[in-house]
Design an enzyme around this catalytic site. Structure first.
Site, PDB file in Angstrom:
ATOM      1  N   GLY A 164      42.640  42.796  40.590  1.00 14.87           N
ATOM      2  CA  GLY A 164      43.293  40.558  39.785  1.00 14.87           C
ATOM      3  C   GLY A 164      42.832  39.494  40.634  1.00 14.87           C
TER       4      GLY A 164
ATOM      5  CD  GLU B 122      37.147  41.998  38.147  1.00 17.10           C
ATOM      6  OE1 GLU B 122      38.662  41.265  38.365  1.00 17.10           O
ATOM      7  OE2 GLU B 122      37.181  42.967  38.044  1.00 17.10           O
TER       8      GLU B 122
HETATM    9 ZN   LIG Z   1      39.483  43.967  36.775  1.00 10.71          ZN
END
Ligand SMILES: [Zn+2]
Length: 206
Positions: A19, A66
């Site tokens: 996350g 990410e």
């Molecule tokens: Zn992820």
């Protein structure tokens, strides 16, 4: 971001070091969470500042791997000031089953979130991720990512958080509804009435 990271971790949406969160600081800069960190233990000094091309501007740590997904959202949506990527378990199970959350079942979610599409498969940390999301960003508030998780975005971090929470809630409801029997999906007429109800609600809120 520290507070919302803890909240998301406690909900089980960001297990391990998974996350990431980001917010717009101004027209050129974003504040993002670092790579490889538990969101429960994150401190404000761990955050990283990058530009809209993803170049490192400030902070002792490296930005999330990410980041490309966040940049893809900010590039397309000037109205967005916060992006959250998480792995909420039931919504991620839908993403692992190749199923979008596009069945309109709950009134509240239909008004606030709308359909949550499923982006095609992309290897995490590569440019494939942004490419898989790009066709869906403009017309949605949150997106499932095949065999991976979900991304939500909004005008504030709270807005993006509430959408992520609603995505998982919707996934749980949909799973239970289908276990109970045939789902009673909202009709086009009912959806139209909800659009009008939302307009009335927004008017009252001003
Ligand atoms: Zn992820």
């Amino acid at each position: 971001m520290v507070r919302f990271g803890k909240w998301l971790y406690r909900l089980g949406f960001m297990p391990g070091t998974s996350g990431n969160l980001s917010v717009r600081l101004d027209r050129e800069r974003l504040l993002v969470t670092p790579t490889g960190a538990s969101k429960y233990l994150l401190r404000s000094s761990d955050m990283v500042i990058v530009d809209l091309e993803g170049r490192h501007l400030d902070g002792s740590r490296k930005a999330t791997s990410e980041l490309g997904m966040h940049l893809a959202v900010y590039r397309q949506r000037e109205d967005v000031a916060a992006v959250i990527h998480a792995h909420p378990p039931v919504a991620t199970a839908f993403a692992c089953s190749g199923k979008a959350l596009d069945e309109m079942l709950c009134q509240e979610a239909a008004m606030t979130l709308g359909p949550v599409p499923l982006a095609s498969y992309a290897t995490t940390g590569t440019e494939e991720v942004a490419a898989s999301l790009e066709p869906l960003i403009a017309d949605h508030q949150a997106i499932l990512m095949a065999n991976h998780g979900a991304v939500s975005y909004g005008a504030t971090l709270l807005d993006a958080f509430l959408k992520m929470e609603t995505v998982e809630h919707l996934a749980v409801i949909r799973l239970a509804t289908h276990q109970l029997g045939p789902a009673q999906v909202l009709t086009p007429e009912q959806l139209q009435q909800l659009v009008r109800a939302k307009a009335r609600y927004l008017q009252n809120a001003i």
